[in-house]
Design an enzyme around this catalytic site. Structure first.
Site: not given
Ligand SMILES: NC(=O)c1ccc[n+]([C@@H]2O[C@H](COP(=O)([O-])OP(=O)(O)OC[C@H]3O[C@@H](n4cnc5c(N)ncnc54)[C@H](O)[C@@H]3O)[C@@H](O)[C@H]2O)c1
Length: 252
Positions: A17, A37, A61-62, A88, A156, A160, A186, A189
């Site tokens: 991602g 991750d 695991d965060v 992230n 969610y 944020k 962001p 996305v």
């Molecule tokens: N895609 C969008 O439209 C969008 C918009 C605004 C903000 N964001 C933010 O950007 C970031 C990335 O977005 P994305 O679309 O790639 O999200 P995604 O859900 O695809 O990726 C999140 C990642 O976090 C990891 N994760 C989940 N729980 C975890 C834990 N306990 N410990 C460690 N890692 C963990 C997952 O394995 C994954 O790789 C996120 O913070 C999301 O909230 C995304």
């Protein structure tokens, strides 16, 4: 250019991602990347190394303090320092939008444990190392949804909002150690999990596009310029702020 030459960066949730895109591009700028991750980041680690960069994958695991502390310890052992944290990781791409009355307390707690407690734990764990260096950059990932009050994702969007507020509070306590902490927010996305989700809806994506001054879909790479700015010395006198990168959908 190598604006992050020899800087060591932990990027949480970077196995795929948007986080993976930050990792690739920050490695190209010379940073040594820790992919932290809960999912396996080995594929990305190999890709970055193959392209001449530095990366290690540490299962993290965060939401668990022992896991994050282990990652920070291994990072410093491997690379000798720690300059950048990108918070992230989040529960996001796998979420199914629903009315807030249908969100259970268990779902609420699970999401907060990752999105809010996770960011807090990561910040708390890296700060002592940054304090010793009298230098550090923390970038918390929020979302444009917090300014819109977007419906159907109450837990969610609330999380944020907390992340942005956390940024402001922490900035006041770490400034004397020359540590900068900022929020990157962001827009919607087209990340792997967003496009791959069962609930992905082309007409919703088109609708969001129409709310923007720049009317096109947002890709992970659109965030990279702002990320590198916030992670590099270019932003050394900037802290506690929130930068929205969403093609001009919300004005903040
Ligand atoms: N895609 C969008 O439209 C969008 C918009 C605004 C903000 N964001 C933010 O950007 C970031 C990335 O977005 P994305 O679309 O790639 O999200 P995604 O859900 O695809 O990726 C999140 C990642 O976090 C990891 N994760 C989940 N729980 C975890 C834990 N306990 N410990 C460690 N890692 C963990 C997952 O394995 C994954 O790789 C996120 O913070 C999301 O909230 C995304």
């Amino acid at each position: 250019m190598a604006r992050l030459k020899d800087k060591v960066a932990i990027i949480t949730g970077a196995a795929q991602g948007i986080g993976a895109e930050y990792a690739r591009e920050m490695a190209k700028e010379g940073a040594k990347i820790v992919i932290a991750d809960i999912d396996n980041g080995e594929k990305l680690e190999n890709e970055i190394i193959k392209n001449g960069g530095n990366a290690i994958n540490i299962a993290t695991d965060v939401s668990r303090e022992d896991s994050v502390e282990n990652t920070v310890r291994l990072t410093v052992k491997e690379y000798g320092r720690l300059d950048i944290l990108v918070n992230n990781a989040a529960i996001f791409g796998t979420l199914k939008p629903k009315p807030f009355l249908d969100i259970t307390v268990e779902e609420w707690d699970q999401l907060m444990a990752v999105n809010v407690r996770g960011a807090f734990i990561c910040i708390k764990s890296v700060i002592p190392f940054m304090q010793k260096q009298k230098y550090g950059k923390i970038i918390n990932i929020a979302s444009g949804t917090l300014f819109k009050g977007s419906p159907m994702l109450l837990h969610y969007v609330t999380s944020k909002g907390a992340v942005m507020t956390m940024t402001r509070c922490v900035s006041r306590e770490v400034g004397d150690d020359n540590i900068c902490i900022n929020t990157l927010a962001p827009g919607y996305v087209m990340s792997e999990n967003v496009i791959g989700s069962e609930s992905f809806d082309e007409s919703f994506a088109d609708f969001i596009t129409q709310t923007r001054a720049l009317k096109r879909r947002q890709l992970p790479n659109d965030l990279v310029g702002a990320m590198i700015f916030l992670a590099s010395s270019d932003s050394d006198f900037m802290t506690g702020q929130c930068v929205v990168v969403d093609g001009g959908s919300v004005n903040h």
